[in-house]
Design a protein around this motif. Structure first.
Motif, mmCIF file in Angstrom:
data_model
loop_
_atom_site.group_PDB
_atom_site.id
_atom_site.type_symbol
_atom_site.label_atom_id
_atom_site.label_comp_id
_atom_site.label_asym_id
_atom_site.label_seq_id
_atom_site.Cartn_x
_atom_site.Cartn_y
_atom_site.Cartn_z
ATOM 1 N N MET A 1 -13.037 81.637 53.781
ATOM 2 C CA MET A 1 -13.050 82.868 53.047
ATOM 3 C C MET A 1 -13.216 82.539 51.567
ATOM 4 O O MET A 1 -12.550 81.638 51.051
ATOM 5 N N LEU A 2 -14.099 83.252 50.923
ATOM 6 C CA LEU A 2 -14.361 83.032 49.498
ATOM 7 C C LEU A 2 -13.822 84.203 48.687
ATOM 8 O O LEU A 2 -14.053 85.357 49.036
ATOM 9 N N LEU A 3 -13.119 83.890 47.615
ATOM 10 C CA LEU A 3 -12.541 84.900 46.740
ATOM 11 C C LEU A 3 -13.440 85.062 45.516
ATOM 12 O O LEU A 3 -13.510 84.178 44.661
ATOM 13 N N LEU A 88 -23.815 86.392 47.122
ATOM 14 C CA LEU A 88 -23.584 86.372 48.569
ATOM 15 C C LEU A 88 -23.206 87.762 49.076
ATOM 16 O O LEU A 88 -22.570 88.533 48.367
ATOM 17 N N PRO A 89 -23.555 88.063 50.323
ATOM 18 C CA PRO A 89 -23.111 89.326 50.908
ATOM 19 C C PRO A 89 -21.608 89.261 51.167
ATOM 20 O O PRO A 89 -21.024 88.173 51.236
ATOM 21 N N ALA A 90 -20.979 90.414 51.325
ATOM 22 C CA ALA A 90 -19.534 90.455 51.572
ATOM 23 C C ALA A 90 -19.162 89.725 52.856
ATOM 24 O O ALA A 90 -18.085 89.126 52.951
ATOM 25 N N THR A 91 -20.024 89.747 53.844
ATOM 26 C CA THR A 91 -19.798 89.017 55.093
ATOM 27 C C THR A 91 -21.122 88.441 55.573
ATOM 28 O O THR A 91 -22.195 88.885 55.154
ATOM 29 N N GLY A 92 -21.036 87.460 56.446
ATOM 30 C CA GLY A 92 -22.230 86.959 57.104
ATOM 31 C C GLY A 92 -22.842 85.688 56.566
ATOM 32 O O GLY A 92 -23.743 85.130 57.189
ATOM 33 N N ALA A 93 -22.405 85.185 55.422
ATOM 34 C CA ALA A 93 -22.963 83.943 54.899
ATOM 35 C C ALA A 93 -22.335 82.754 55.630
ATOM 36 O O ALA A 93 -21.182 82.786 56.037
ATOM 37 N N ILE A 94 -23.106 81.705 55.785
ATOM 38 C CA ILE A 94 -22.605 80.448 56.350
ATOM 39 C C ILE A 94 -22.477 79.474 55.193
ATOM 40 O O ILE A 94 -23.428 79.258 54.432
ATOM 41 N N LEU A 113 -23.273 74.803 49.704
ATOM 42 C CA LEU A 113 -24.462 75.609 49.934
ATOM 43 C C LEU A 113 -24.089 76.803 50.798
ATOM 44 O O LEU A 113 -23.189 76.698 51.646
ATOM 45 N N ALA A 114 -24.755 77.901 50.601
ATOM 46 C CA ALA A 114 -24.532 79.074 51.436
ATOM 47 C C ALA A 114 -25.865 79.545 51.984
ATOM 48 O O ALA A 114 -26.855 79.615 51.263
ATOM 49 N N ILE A 115 -25.871 79.828 53.271
ATOM 50 C CA ILE A 115 -27.041 80.382 53.943
ATOM 51 C C ILE A 115 -26.724 81.842 54.239
ATOM 52 O O ILE A 115 -25.679 82.147 54.836
ATOM 53 N N THR A 116 -27.591 82.730 53.801
ATOM 54 C CA THR A 116 -27.343 84.156 53.997
ATOM 55 C C THR A 116 -28.280 84.711 55.064
ATOM 56 O O THR A 116 -29.356 84.165 55.302
#
Length: 118
Positions: A1-3, A88-94, A113-116
């Motif tokens: 979880m990212l804040l 990043l979107p609120a949910t769904g990123a890896i 890294l984040a994959i959206t």
């Protein structure tokens, strides 16, 4: 979880660390939130834009540094000094975070890294 707090938009060191006469001030997780995430929700870990996963004044909390103690004590990770969370979107990123192995160290620099979703 990212804040996401937009703390990473503080590009000058003085503003980013936000040190006052009584020490640093920055946002972070409350003890009960860390317990909920680690024990009840079983998140793998947390990430923040600040210099650490605890609030800046966490050394004065009871217990001190509750996010570190709770997350690491339950086998969860903590990522700090993240940037661009606003992209990043609120949910769904890896999130991919591969740390360097440091023998005997308590932490490691890494590239996150984040994959959206498309």
């Amino acid at each position: 979880m990212l804040l996401r707090t937009d703390w990473s938009k503080r590009t000058e060191a003085k503003a980013f660390l936000n040190v006052r006469s009584d020490g640093p001030h920055s946002p972070g997780f409350h003890k009960t939130t860390s317990e909920l995430l680690a024990k009840d929700r079983q998140v793998l870990g947390v990430g923040v834009e600040t210099v650490g996963t605890d609030a800046g004044q966490a050394g004065t909390f009871d217990p001190p540094f509750p996010n570190h103690g709770t997350m690491h004590g339950n086998g969860r990770f903590g990522l700090a000094s993240l940037r661009n969370l606003d992209q990043l979107p609120a949910t769904g990123a890896i999130v991919i975070a591969a740390p360097l192995k440091i023998v005997g160290g308590s932490g490691s620099p890494l590239r996150v890294l984040a994959i959206t979703p498309a």
